[in-house]
Design a protein around this motif. Structure first.
Motif, short mmCIF file in Angstrom:
data_model
loop_
_atom_site.label_atom_id
_atom_site.label_comp_id
_atom_site.label_asym_id
_atom_site.label_seq_id
_atom_site.Cartn_x
_atom_site.Cartn_y
_atom_site.Cartn_z
N GLU A 263 0.85 -1.20 0.04
CA GLU A 263 0.13 0.09 -0.03
C GLU A 263 0.88 0.99 0.02
O GLU A 263 1.97 1.15 0.65
N GLY A 264 0.31 2.26 -0.54
CA GLY A 264 1.04 3.59 -0.62
C GLY A 264 0.93 4.22 1.01
O GLY A 264 -0.19 3.89 1.53
N GLY A 265 1.78 5.49 1.09
CA GLY A 265 1.60 5.88 2.53
C GLY A 265 1.94 5.05 3.44
O GLY A 265 1.50 5.28 4.60
N TYR A 266 2.96 4.15 3.28
CA TYR A 266 3.27 3.08 4.37
C TYR A 266 3.75 3.99 5.63
O TYR A 266 3.15 3.50 6.71
N TYR A 267 4.57 4.70 5.49
CA TYR A 267 5.14 5.54 6.69
C TYR A 267 4.22 6.14 7.38
O TYR A 267 4.17 6.37 8.49
N ARG A 268 3.03 6.70 6.93
CA ARG A 268 2.21 7.47 7.14
C ARG A 268 1.23 6.67 8.13
O ARG A 268 0.70 6.99 9.30
N PHE A 269 0.71 5.49 7.63
CA PHE A 269 -0.05 4.43 8.14
C PHE A 269 0.71 4.27 9.79
O PHE A 269 -0.04 4.20 10.58
N PHE A 270 1.98 3.92 9.77
CA PHE A 270 2.36 3.32 10.77
C PHE A 270 2.56 4.61 11.89
O PHE A 270 2.66 4.49 13.04
N SER A 271 2.86 5.83 11.27
CA SER A 271 2.92 6.96 12.00
C SER A 271 1.62 7.11 12.88
O SER A 271 1.54 7.62 13.98
N TYR A 272 0.53 7.16 11.96
CA TYR A 272 -0.80 7.12 12.55
C TYR A 272 -1.04 5.96 13.63
O TYR A 272 -1.46 6.41 14.80
N LEU A 273 -0.60 4.77 13.34
CA LEU A 273 -0.71 3.61 14.50
C LEU A 273 -0.31 4.08 15.77
O LEU A 273 -0.44 3.91 16.73
N ASN A 274 1.19 4.50 15.72
CA ASN A 274 1.94 4.97 16.78
C ASN A 274 1.31 5.79 17.59
O ASN A 274 1.28 5.97 18.83
N LEU A 275 0.76 6.93 17.01
CA LEU A 275 0.14 7.99 17.53
C LEU A 275 -1.23 7.61 18.31
O LEU A 275 -1.39 8.15 19.40
N PHE A 276 -1.83 6.78 17.61
CA PHE A 276 -2.92 6.14 18.53
C PHE A 276 -2.63 5.22 19.61
O PHE A 276 -3.39 5.52 20.72
N MET A 277 -1.60 4.65 19.50
CA MET A 277 -1.04 4.14 20.65
C MET A 277 -0.75 5.13 22.10
O MET A 277 -0.93 4.79 23.07
N PHE A 278 0.15 6.14 21.71
CA PHE A 278 0.24 7.19 22.65
C PHE A 278 -1.15 7.67 23.18
O PHE A 278 -1.25 7.95 24.37
N PHE A 279 -2.07 8.19 22.59
CA PHE A 279 -3.52 8.60 23.07
C PHE A 279 -3.96 7.47 23.87
O PHE A 279 -4.53 7.85 24.99
N MET A 280 -3.93 6.31 23.36
CA MET A 280 -4.89 5.21 24.13
C MET A 280 -4.22 5.32 25.33
O MET A 280 -4.86 4.85 26.43
N LEU A 281 -2.90 4.97 25.54
CA LEU A 281 -2.05 4.97 26.84
C LEU A 281 -2.05 6.11 27.66
O LEU A 281 -2.32 6.10 29.02
N THR A 282 -2.47 7.35 27.01
CA THR A 282 -2.69 8.47 27.90
C THR A 282 -3.92 8.39 28.47
O THR A 282 -4.28 8.65 29.71
#
Length: 661
Positions: free
Chosen positions: A115-134
């Motif tokens: 898929e295109g935007g591969y780096y963007r997808f994982f950046s969003y996933l990591n950001l989600f993890m940060f907010f969920m843990l917050t």
């Protein structure tokens, strides 16, 4: 006790991963992006595991452990610290979020490889993890609210990841707007908590309940407002409509956000604020009613869906309803237990569905599948295990947690006809769940292939996808065995572990009852094995399986005949009771008309733009008149200079004359 004193490290790791990949990942290879994304989440999981180890060594009088790092907001009596806390409830949520999140990150490297935007997808996933843990670690309502809104933002970004696809972009907007409706009530509820209990810090709020003793009516209002936020975030009636459309996002997103973590935020919030809800019986009843009705209602929709991910989406809405039913009858531990087991088997179901879609070249319609059992055996067996778990078959994780919820509802229904009706809805919902989940298995993996085998080359997924499936399958079997000793008259270890969270500030009667229940379990009371195995939840699960087997294996033509004979009723359920169409007609279309014809044409174009255009037009016309004075004739300019000089001289003479007089 290093990590316990530095809880912020658990948050900082995925945030760093999101920032690094988001800023630099575009120019990196996928292997480097994978290393940053998975590495940050894996380290966060290890940090969480070490934190749990350190927490378990704390004496009881130091629990919950609260770490305050800096003063964040200071305005008069409104004081908010950036503070994080750990107690037994946090431990469960931490391990679920970080471990399941890590598995889904690993799975995503295979699923999103092309898929295109591969780096963007994982950046969003990591950001989600940060907010969920917050959200999970927050020691006060404001820190929790940051995580609450942050996961909503990441949900929008991930659902609409394929933003060039209109349906995906629309689904992202729908999720964002719908959850904002609930979040408005949640925000007002937080303000009322501060106004009534003089704090937003959890421990201070709970202590002030006994000191300030607010009225039941005030607490009921607060809890209903807070629960409004949970209705939106956890996709309950009437704000559930965003979650089925959210299946437009990549399948790992569905597994992480809409099965294992984000949608359970509402359940976690109600459990976290249990001292408030336990003192507001009216709000508790509302929570139970919404949960039971949603569990049954959304299960009926799942019967007729043919999109494999849509079936699982409505199943998620239904299972969240069971969690709220548990909280509504005061069985908070049972609700959190089901939250945990649901993360295992529903995360597995979505990932296995993604493996099916991957094998089928993107096809999601179950009517165009069939006969996949032998071609993708790992996917088949893991998905079957998850199906057995969600159906509540004895021995699997869902059996223990769902049975605990229905048993608690049945106990609470004694002398209460309303709760008894809710228990019945839960039983019927369990039967329907078993039916539509085995329907999914039979349509997808059994029978003859209903696709062109020359065009679709079915293949098993790579190890990066199948290994997470295997781990989640293991947890879908054994993840509920904490409660197994209870079947033999022993202790429910999961409930016993969480008990301090739900008794420390509970009303006296509730606290005594919970302590007595735990004592009875420890001395041999509670459910008996035979009673559990022959109880209604198991009976209806078996009936659901048998009906699905008969309709889709033994007599595959019968479902079409039944659908035809039901006529309008089948059409109603197939079209999801036309709720989206009703919302569109009653809410969306009027708002669009008002925004287009009143706010845009009348106010924006007519008044605001009209005023600005009028000023510009007057300036342009006056400038045009003055421009005529510039003829380019030097003698004309000289004449105007003379006239001006004479006029100015006359003016000075008049002023001088008046001064002399």
């Amino acid at each position: 006790m290093f990590l316990l004193q530095h809880l912020w490290i658990i948050l900082a790791l995925p945030l760093a991963g999101a920032a690094i990949n988001g800023l630099l990942g575009k120019n990196w290879s996928k292997s480097i992006v994978n290393s940053v994304a998975i590495g940050s989440v894996a380290l966060s999981f290890l940090a969480a595991a070490e934190t749990v180890r350190e927490f378990l060594q704390l004496p009881a009088d130091q629990i919950p452990y609260v770490g305050t790092y800096f003063s964040w907001i200071s305005s008069g009596s409104f004081q908010v610290d950036f503070a994080l806390q750990v107690d037994q409830l946090t431990v469960v949520m931490l391990m679920v979020v970080t471990f399941v999140g890590m598995l889904i990150h690993i799975y995503s490297t295979g699923y999103m490889a092309h898929e295109g935007g591969y780096y963007r997808f994982f950046s969003y996933l990591n950001l989600f993890m940060f907010f969920m843990l917050t959200l999970v670690l927050g020691a006060n309502l404001i820190v929790m609210f940051v995580g609450w809104e942050g996961v909503g933002l990441c949900s929008y970004l991930l659902i609409g990841f394929w933003f060039l696809k209109k349906s995906a972009a629309d689904a992202g907007k729908k999720a964002f707007i719908t959850t904002r409706i609930g979040d408005f009530g949640f925000t007002v509820g937080i303000l009322m908590v501060f106004y009534t209990l003089k704090s937003v810090d959890f421990q201070t709020i709970f202590k002030n309940l006994g000191i300030l003793q607010p009225s039941e009516a005030v607490l009921t209002t607060i809890c209903i407002l807070l629960f409004t936020g949970a209705i939106g975030k956890s996709a309950q009636l009437p704000l559930y409509v965003w979650l089925p459309d959210a299946m437009e996002g990549p399948t790992p997103v569905s597994a992480l956000i809409h099965a294992a973590t984000m949608v359970t935020a509402g359940v976690y919030m109600v459990a976290r604020l249990n001292p408030l809800f336990s003192r507001a019986p009216g709000a508790m009843l509302l929570v139970a009613i919404v949960g039971a009705v949603t569990a049954f209602y959304s299960a009926t929709i799942g019967i007729c869906q043919t999109d494999i991910k849509k079936v699982l989406a409505y199943s998620t809405v239904s299972q969240l309803g069971y969690m709220f039913l548990a909280c509504g009858v005061g069985a908070y531990a049972a609700g959190i237990f089901h939250l945990m087991t649901h993360a295992f088997f529903k995360g597995l179901l979505f990932l296995a569905a993604g493996s099916v879609i991957h094998a089928m070249g993107g096809e999601q319609d179950m009517l165009k599948m069939g006969g996949l059992r032998k071609k993708i055996p790992v996917t088949y067996w893991t998905m079957l295990i998850a199906t057995l778990a969600i159906a509540g078959i004895p021995g699997f994780a869902g059996f223990f947690s769902k049975d605990a919820i229905l048993e608690a509802a049945k106990s609470a229904s004694e002398g209460n006809p309303t709760i008894f009706v809710l228990w019945l809805l839960g039983i019927f919902g369990a039967a329907i769940t078993s039916f539509y989940m085995f329907r999914l298995i039979f349509l997808t993996f059994f029978g003859k292939p209903r696709y062109d085998e020359h065009k679709v080359h079915v293949h098993e997924s790579p190890a990066s996808m199948t290994v997470p499936l295997g781990i989640l399958a293991f947890l879908s079997i054994f993840g509920g065995w904490f409660a197994a000793p209870k079947l033999l008259g022993g202790m429910d270890h999961f409930t016993n572990f969480l008990q301090p969270v739900f008794t420390a500030y509970a009303p006296a009667a509730t606290s005594t009852a919970m302590a007595g229940s735990a004592s009875a379990e420890a001395t041999g009371g509670g459910m008996e094995l035979l009673h559990a195995l022959l109880g209604w939840p198991v009976i209806v699960a078996v009936l659901g399986f048998a009906l699905a087997w008969w309709l889709y294996i033994q007599s595959p033509e019968t479902p079409k005949k039944i659908a035809k004979s039901l006529g309008g009723l089948y059409t109603l359920v197939f079209n999801k009771y036309y709720v989206d169409e009703i919302y569109g007609f009653l809410i969306v279309r009027p708002l669009l008309w008002i925004s287009t014809n009143v706010l845009w044409h009348t106010i924006d174009e007519g008044i605001i733009d009209g005023t600005l255009h009028g000023v510009a037009r007057a300036a342009r016309e006056s400038g045009g008149q003055l421009r005529g004075l510039q003829s380019g004739n030097a003698r004309s300019y000289a004449a105007w200079v003379v006239i001006g000089a004479v006029g100015f001289t006359v003016l000075l003479f008049v002023l001088w004359t008046r001064v002399v007089q």
